[in-house]
Design an enzyme around this catalytic site. Structure first.
Site, PDB file in Angstrom:
ATOM      1  N   ASN A  77     -14.045  32.839  -8.744  1.00 20.54           N
ATOM      2  CA  ASN A  77     -15.221  32.232  -8.115  1.00 20.54           C
ATOM      3  C   ASN A  77     -16.467  32.857  -8.754  1.00 20.54           C
ATOM      4  O   ASN A  77     -16.824  33.991  -8.444  1.00 20.54           O
ATOM      5  CB  ASN A  77     -15.168  32.510  -6.605  1.00 20.54           C
ATOM      6  CG  ASN A  77     -16.407  32.045  -5.869  1.00 20.54           C
ATOM      7  OD1 ASN A  77     -17.243  31.337  -6.428  1.00 20.54           O
ATOM      8  ND2 ASN A  77     -16.531  32.438  -4.613  1.00 20.54           N
ATOM      9  N   LYS A  83     -19.468  32.038  -8.391  1.00 19.48           N
ATOM     10  CA  LYS A  83     -20.624  31.964  -7.481  1.00 19.48           C
ATOM     11  C   LYS A  83     -21.859  31.451  -8.239  1.00 19.48           C
ATOM     12  O   LYS A  83     -21.718  30.658  -9.165  1.00 19.48           O
ATOM     13  CB  LYS A  83     -20.857  33.317  -6.808  1.00 19.48           C
ATOM     14  CG  LYS A  83     -19.585  33.827  -6.116  1.00 19.48           C
ATOM     15  CD  LYS A  83     -19.823  34.976  -5.182  1.00 19.48           C
ATOM     16  CE  LYS A  83     -18.500  35.411  -4.555  1.00 19.48           C
ATOM     17  NZ  LYS A  83     -18.631  36.503  -3.598  1.00 19.48           N
ATOM     18  N   HIS A 138     -16.011  29.091   2.246  1.00 20.15           N
ATOM     19  CA  HIS A 138     -16.264  30.470   1.818  1.00 20.15           C
ATOM     20  C   HIS A 138     -17.208  31.144   2.822  1.00 20.15           C
ATOM     21  O   HIS A 138     -18.125  30.502   3.349  1.00 20.15           O
ATOM     22  CB  HIS A 138     -16.873  30.485   0.411  1.00 20.15           C
ATOM     23  CG  HIS A 138     -16.908  31.865  -0.174  1.00 20.15           C
ATOM     24  ND1 HIS A 138     -17.882  32.770   0.161  1.00 20.15           N
ATOM     25  CD2 HIS A 138     -16.054  32.499  -1.019  1.00 20.15           C
ATOM     26  CE1 HIS A 138     -17.633  33.918  -0.474  1.00 20.15           C
ATOM     27  NE2 HIS A 138     -16.533  33.773  -1.196  1.00 20.15           N
ATOM     28  N   GLU A 184      -9.878  36.293   3.030  1.00 23.55           N
ATOM     29  CA  GLU A 184     -10.972  37.090   2.495  1.00 23.55           C
ATOM     30  C   GLU A 184     -11.694  37.803   3.629  1.00 23.55           C
ATOM     31  O   GLU A 184     -12.628  37.238   4.234  1.00 23.55           O
ATOM     32  CB  GLU A 184     -11.981  36.193   1.762  1.00 23.55           C
ATOM     33  CG  GLU A 184     -11.419  35.481   0.553  1.00 23.55           C
ATOM     34  CD  GLU A 184     -12.495  35.234  -0.497  1.00 23.55           C
ATOM     35  OE1 GLU A 184     -12.325  35.698  -1.631  1.00 23.55           O
ATOM     36  OE2 GLU A 184     -13.517  34.613  -0.180  1.00 23.55           O
ATOM     37  N   GLY A 218     -17.399  41.978  -2.140  1.00 21.72           N
ATOM     38  CA  GLY A 218     -18.496  42.631  -2.859  1.00 21.72           C
ATOM     39  C   GLY A 218     -18.770  44.049  -2.410  1.00 21.72           C
ATOM     40  O   GLY A 218     -19.869  44.571  -2.622  1.00 21.72           O
ATOM     41  N   SER A 221     -13.180  42.047  -3.327  1.00 17.14           N
ATOM     42  CA  SER A 221     -13.173  43.248  -4.171  1.00 17.14           C
ATOM     43  C   SER A 221     -11.913  43.413  -5.009  1.00 17.14           C
ATOM     44  O   SER A 221     -11.498  44.542  -5.304  1.00 17.14           O
ATOM     45  CB  SER A 221     -13.436  44.505  -3.328  1.00 17.14           C
ATOM     46  OG  SER A 221     -14.741  44.475  -2.803  1.00 17.14           O
ATOM     47  N   GLY A 266     -14.168  37.382  -7.148  1.00 15.38           N
ATOM     48  CA  GLY A 266     -15.592  37.110  -7.287  1.00 15.38           C
ATOM     49  C   GLY A 266     -16.156  37.865  -8.475  1.00 15.38           C
ATOM     50  O   GLY A 266     -15.916  37.505  -9.632  1.00 15.38           O
TER      51      GLY A 266
HETATM   52  P1  PGA Z   1     -15.718  39.727  -4.706  1.00 10.94           P
HETATM   53  O1  PGA Z   1     -15.876  38.265  -4.084  1.00 10.94           O
HETATM   54  O2  PGA Z   1     -14.474  39.704  -5.566  1.00 10.94           O
HETATM   55  O3  PGA Z   1     -16.965  39.947  -5.506  1.00 10.94           O
HETATM   56  O4  PGA Z   1     -15.575  40.675  -3.576  1.00 10.94           O
HETATM   57  C1  PGA Z   1     -14.758  37.559  -3.637  1.00 10.94           C
HETATM   58  C2  PGA Z   1     -15.174  36.242  -3.048  1.00 10.94           C
HETATM   59  O5  PGA Z   1     -16.256  36.166  -2.439  1.00 10.94           O
HETATM   60  O6  PGA Z   1     -14.443  35.251  -3.186  1.00 10.94           O
END
Ligand code: PGA
Length: 238
Positions: A8, A10, A87, A157, A163, A199, A220
């Site tokens: 993703n 984003k 999401h 998630e 994040g 993460s 992400g």
């Molecule tokens: P992240 O995001 O890997 O940066 O924690 C995951 C997501 O929001 O799908």
């Protein structure tokens, strides 16, 4: 069951970075079951490659007078195969509730998109011991009147893990994965595929994917670095 790696991206990467990014992923070798979800304006740069493409959100309407929105019919006609729905960032910043998420899932399925449905609890809900309540409520409400579970993948998630570099224990990931599968089984008498997201990176992927009930991961920030994404892909899709 074949494993899946979903990236993703984003609202990241500028136009002058896309070319290099796409070129890098095209050197990955076998990328069957790698799904890249770029910002929608970049979809044309990603399609017709050796990996699948997804969108990060979708409208509830097929097409028409809905200024600024993303048509499931149009993305499907571009050979996009997946749509992330629900999401936590959409739920939080754009106030998407379960009713809206339910309509988005219906719109995606109607247009032959496979749904990656994101669910998960906040830190507060976790601390109050309400993780399973939250998960169950989201599954029941998001999947109301839907039975095409073969075309839905659930991504667990935990919001506090997104994040933050903090991930749940492997026991917790396993426990919640099994719980999600049990709820869907009870509702629809079918097996659902479950991804873990939050993460995920090139350092923790080996241990996360050792949870054998998982079908894969949703990544992400680590997916913005092609080398990290490559490593994750190699571990999961080996
Ligand atoms: P992240 O995001 O890997 O940066 O924690 C995951 C997501 O929001 O799908």
């Amino acid at each position: 069951m074949e494993k899946i790696v979903a990236a993703n991206l984003k609202m990241n990467l500028n136009y002058n970075e896309i070319d290099d990014y796409v070129k890098s992923i095209n050197t990955f070798g076998d990328t069957k079951n790698l799904i890249v979800c770029p910002t929608s304006i970049y979809i044309p740069y990603f399609i017709n490659n050796i990996y699948a493409v997804g969108v990060q959100d979708i409208d509830i309407y097929d097409e028409g007078s809905y200024t600024g929105s993303l048509s499931p019919k149009q993305v499907s006609s571009l050979k996009v195969e997946y749509a992330i729905v629900g999401h936590s960032e959409r739920r939080k910043y754009y106030h998407e509730n379960d009713d809206l998420v339910n309509l988005k899932i219906q719109a995606a399925l109607r247009n032959n998109l496979t749904v990656i449905l994101c669910i998960g609890e906040t830190k507060e809900e976790k601390n109050l011991g309400k993780t399973k309540d939250k998960i169950k409520t989201q599954i029941i409400n998001d999947l109301r009147n839907i039975n095409d579970i073969d075309n839905i993948i659930i991504a667990y998630e935990p919001i506090w893990a997104i994040g933050t570099s903090i991930i749940p224990t492997l026991d917790d990931i396993r426990d919640i994965t099994l719980y999600i599968k049990a709820i869907v089984k009870e509702l629809l008498n079918k097996e659902v595929r479950v991804l873990y997201g939050g993460s995920v990176n090139d350092k923790n992927i080996e241990s996360i994917i050792s949870v054998e009930q998982l079908t894969g991961v949703l990544i992400g920030s680590a997916s913005l670095d092609p080398q990290k994404l490559k490593k994750i892909k190699e571990v999961v899709l080996k």
